[in-house]
Design an enzyme around this catalytic site. Structure first.
Site, PDB file in Angstrom:
ATOM      1  N   ALA A 141       0.868  -1.178   0.000  1.00 59.74           N
ATOM      2  CA  ALA A 141       0.000   0.000   0.000  1.00 59.74           C
ATOM      3  C   ALA A 141       0.903   1.225   0.000  1.00 59.74           C
ATOM      4  CB  ALA A 141      -0.881  -0.013   1.238  1.00 59.74           C
TER       5      ALA A 141
ATOM      6  N   GLU B 162      -0.338  -9.531  -0.627  1.00 56.95           N
ATOM      7  CA  GLU B 162      -1.766  -9.813  -0.377  1.00 56.95           C
ATOM      8  C   GLU B 162      -2.572  -9.845  -1.670  1.00 56.95           C
ATOM      9  OE1 GLU B 162      -1.670  -6.673   2.613  1.00 56.95           O
ATOM     10  OE2 GLU B 162      -2.724  -8.013   3.971  1.00 56.95           O
TER      11      GLU B 162
ATOM     12  N   GLU C 219       4.363  -5.281   7.373  1.00 57.82           N
ATOM     13  CA  GLU C 219       3.507  -4.301   8.066  1.00 57.82           C
ATOM     14  C   GLU C 219       3.834  -4.131   9.538  1.00 57.82           C
ATOM     15  OE1 GLU C 219       2.464  -6.564   5.888  1.00 57.82           O
ATOM     16  OE2 GLU C 219       0.863  -5.777   4.630  1.00 57.82           O
TER      17      GLU C 219
HETATM   18  N1  DAK Z   1       4.589   3.238  -0.744  1.00 63.03           N
HETATM   19  C1  DAK Z   1       4.966   4.396  -1.292  1.00 63.03           C
HETATM   20  N2  DAK Z   1       6.112   4.555  -1.988  1.00 63.03           N
HETATM   21  C2  DAK Z   1       6.895   3.479  -2.128  1.00 63.03           C
HETATM   22  C3  DAK Z   1       6.569   2.221  -1.572  1.00 63.03           C
HETATM   23  C4  DAK Z   1       5.355   2.117  -0.849  1.00 63.03           C
HETATM   24  N3  DAK Z   1       4.932   0.968  -0.333  1.00 63.03           N
HETATM   25  N4  DAK Z   1       7.560   1.358  -1.870  1.00 63.03           N
HETATM   26  C5  DAK Z   1       8.467   2.051  -2.574  1.00 63.03           C
HETATM   27  N5  DAK Z   1       8.080   3.321  -2.737  1.00 63.03           N
HETATM   28  C6  DAK Z   1       8.773   4.408  -3.441  1.00 63.03           C
HETATM   29  C7  DAK Z   1       9.977   4.873  -2.640  1.00 63.03           C
HETATM   30  O1  DAK Z   1       9.548   5.806  -1.665  1.00 63.03           O
HETATM   31  C8  DAK Z   1      10.814   5.510  -3.728  1.00 63.03           C
HETATM   32  O2  DAK Z   1      10.272   6.771  -4.050  1.00 63.03           O
HETATM   33  P1  DAK Z   1      11.231   8.027  -4.354  1.00 63.03           P
HETATM   34  O3  DAK Z   1      12.083   8.180  -3.154  1.00 63.03           O
HETATM   35  O4  DAK Z   1      11.996   7.619  -5.583  1.00 63.03           O
HETATM   36  O5  DAK Z   1      10.291   9.154  -4.591  1.00 63.03           O
HETATM   37  C9  DAK Z   1      10.571   4.599  -4.916  1.00 63.03           C
HETATM   38  O6  DAK Z   1       9.346   3.898  -4.640  1.00 63.03           O
HETATM   39  C10 DAK Z   1      11.660   3.550  -5.100  1.00 63.03           C
HETATM   40  O7  DAK Z   1      11.821   2.864  -3.866  1.00 63.03           O
HETATM   41  P2  DAK Z   1      13.231   2.746  -3.112  1.00 63.03           P
HETATM   42  O8  DAK Z   1      14.130   3.891  -3.444  1.00 63.03           O
HETATM   43  O9  DAK Z   1      12.933   2.494  -1.677  1.00 63.03           O
HETATM   44  O10 DAK Z   1      13.816   1.450  -3.814  1.00 63.03           O
HETATM   45  P3  DAK Z   1      14.802   0.376  -3.190  1.00 63.03           P
HETATM   46  O11 DAK Z   1      15.233  -0.479  -4.322  1.00 63.03           O
HETATM   47  O12 DAK Z   1      15.880   1.036  -2.367  1.00 63.03           O
HETATM   48  O13 DAK Z   1      13.909  -0.488  -2.180  1.00 63.03           O
HETATM   49  C11 DAK Z   1      11.940  -1.714  -1.482  1.00 63.03           C
HETATM   50  C12 DAK Z   1      12.842  -1.245  -2.681  1.00 63.03           C
HETATM   51  C13 DAK Z   1      10.694  -2.365  -2.071  1.00 63.03           C
HETATM   52  C14 DAK Z   1      12.686  -2.721  -0.625  1.00 63.03           C
HETATM   53  C15 DAK Z   1      11.590  -0.445  -0.645  1.00 63.03           C
HETATM   54  O14 DAK Z   1      11.052   0.554  -1.527  1.00 63.03           O
HETATM   55  C16 DAK Z   1      10.567  -0.740   0.414  1.00 63.03           C
HETATM   56  O15 DAK Z   1      10.900  -1.286   1.461  1.00 63.03           O
HETATM   57  N6  DAK Z   1       9.326  -0.315   0.169  1.00 63.03           N
HETATM   58  C17 DAK Z   1       8.265  -0.402   1.151  1.00 63.03           C
HETATM   59  C18 DAK Z   1       7.806  -1.829   1.255  1.00 63.03           C
HETATM   60  C19 DAK Z   1       6.733  -1.971   2.318  1.00 63.03           C
HETATM   61  O16 DAK Z   1       6.979  -1.725   3.522  1.00 63.03           O
HETATM   62  N7  DAK Z   1       5.580  -2.374   1.876  1.00 63.03           N
HETATM   63  C20 DAK Z   1       4.463  -2.572   2.755  1.00 63.03           C
HETATM   64  C21 DAK Z   1       3.662  -1.310   2.795  1.00 63.03           C
HETATM   65  S1  DAK Z   1       2.440  -1.424   4.039  1.00 63.03           S
HETATM   66  C22 DAK Z   1      -4.907  -1.106   4.910  1.00 63.03           C
HETATM   67  C23 DAK Z   1      -4.681  -2.428   4.729  1.00 63.03           C
HETATM   68  C24 DAK Z   1      -3.462  -2.850   4.285  1.00 63.03           C
HETATM   69  C25 DAK Z   1      -2.451  -1.994   4.063  1.00 63.03           C
HETATM   70  C26 DAK Z   1      -2.699  -0.672   4.241  1.00 63.03           C
HETATM   71  C27 DAK Z   1      -3.933  -0.229   4.666  1.00 63.03           C
HETATM   72  N8  DAK Z   1      -6.186  -0.674   5.396  1.00 63.03           N
HETATM   73  C28 DAK Z   1      -7.056  -1.706   5.846  1.00 63.03           C
HETATM   74  C29 DAK Z   1      -6.564   0.658   5.329  1.00 63.03           C
HETATM   75  C30 DAK Z   1      -1.189  -2.472   3.595  1.00 63.03           C
HETATM   76  C31 DAK Z   1      -0.071  -1.942   4.009  1.00 63.03           C
HETATM   77  C32 DAK Z   1       1.167  -2.158   3.305  1.00 63.03           C
HETATM   78  O17 DAK Z   1       1.250  -2.774   2.258  1.00 63.03           O
END
Ligand code: DAK
Length: 258
Positions: free
Chosen positions: A64, A112, A132
């Site tokens: 997300a 998911e 998460e």
């Molecule tokens: N959201 C927003 N931007 C993201 C992102 C994300 N999940 N993942 C990556 N990006 C963006 C980065 O901020 C970066 O943007 P800029 O800085 O270039 O503007 C760009 O994509 C490239 O990412 P990185 O520079 O970080 O690239 P790396 O190769 O260094 O790293 C990575 C890749 C995938 C390991 C890293 O980007 C990362 O850890 N990303 C986050 C992964 C993560 O934590 N995903 C889980 C998100 S939480 C809900 C229910 C469910 C959810 C939410 C709400 N409700 C019931 C309301 C679910 C939550 C989730 O999924």
């Protein structure tokens, strides 16, 4: 649509989540578009298999959109949740067979959404995980439920509690990925699987899918009763008559119901 593309060819729809600069992270707009796209595809009789993928070489879906969630209020979080629930449930229950072509990171909501698909094919560079709990939340797009059903309670808990990211081979080993292929063969492999599915009765497959999905939420006896009812129902279809007659006449069948 700004963040989703849809292409249809040879009875296969390819839905691509297209926000490569954010690694295809799911914001509200993308979730709404995905829901709209699935609602269109589920009605199309010219589509029998759906391939879901992400654009770019790096990510399927990195979760997300954290930048949208960081300042969201509880009410906004709830709205996002309802939107996602509708899109994810629609994807999971489409009459067509869905294949996730996992072409890189499938984290959080990315893992998911792949689990809402019937089959997951992973590129060798795919990385799965539920990070998460490291963000102070828990999987909220069905991860606590679907992951445990796919890989078992112990492995699901380990992945969710440690936030470990696992590679494609490990995902395959634990049953999260159906298959692992070199990245440049990912779409071809998904299309090969689709071609096998397209040879069979699409209507029977859609009923089998619905029975499998519903049965996982039932006890075995009621699941078996539901199967018997659905099995009986297929005896009313053109495809059942054609499929069995073709076998007895030693000719290829033409299964056309859908
Ligand atoms: N959201 C927003 N931007 C993201 C992102 C994300 N999940 N993942 C990556 N990006 C963006 C980065 O901020 C970066 O943007 P800029 O800085 O270039 O503007 C760009 O994509 C490239 O990412 P990185 O520079 O970080 O690239 P790396 O190769 O260094 O790293 C990575 C890749 C995938 C390991 C890293 O980007 C990362 O850890 N990303 C986050 C992964 C993560 O934590 N995903 C889980 C998100 S939480 C809900 C229910 C469910 C959810 C939410 C709400 N409700 C019931 C309301 C679910 C939550 C989730 O999924």
């Amino acid at each position: 649509m700004n963040n989703i593309t849809l292409e249809v060819a040879d009875q296969i729809a390819t839905i691509t989540i297209n926000r490569p600069k954010s690694l295809n992270a799911l914001n509200s707009e993308t979730l709404a578009e995905l829901n709209e796209c699935c609602a269109e595809v589920e009605k199309r009789k010219d589509v029998r298999v759906v391939i879901l993928t992400g654009s770019g070489a790096k990510a399927f879906v990195a979760g997300a959109d954290i930048s949208e969630m960081v300042n969201a209020t509880p009410a906004e979080g709830r709205a996002m949740s309802l939107l996602a629930m509708e899109a994810f449930n629609r994807l999971e229950n489409m009459p067509q067979v869905t294949i996730a072509a996992v072409n890189g990171y499938a984290l959080g909501g990315g893992c998911e959404i792949s689990m809402c698909c019937d089959i997951r094919v992973a590129a060798e560079n795919a990385i799965f995980g539920q990070p998460e709990c490291g963000l102070g939340i828990l999987p909220g797009f069905g991860g606590t439920q679907r992951l445990a059903r796919l890989v078992g309670k112990g492995r699901a808990k380990e992945l969710i509690f440690t936030c470990d990211k696992i590679n494609a081979e490990e995902a395959y080993r634990i049953g999260l990925a159906n298959k692992v292929v070199p990245a440049d063969q990912l779409m071809d492999e998904c299309k090969k699987i689709a071609a096998k599915i397209l040879k069979n009765g699409s209507y029977a497959i859609s009923i089998a899918k619905s029975v499998i999905n519903a049965g996982l939420d039932m006890d075995l006896l009621n699941g078996l009763r539901m199967e018997a009812d659905a099995f009986g129902f297929t005896f009313s279809t053109h495809d059942k008559k054609e499929g069995m007659t073709a076998f007895l006449e030693k000719r290829p069948s033409e299964l056309t119901d859908f």
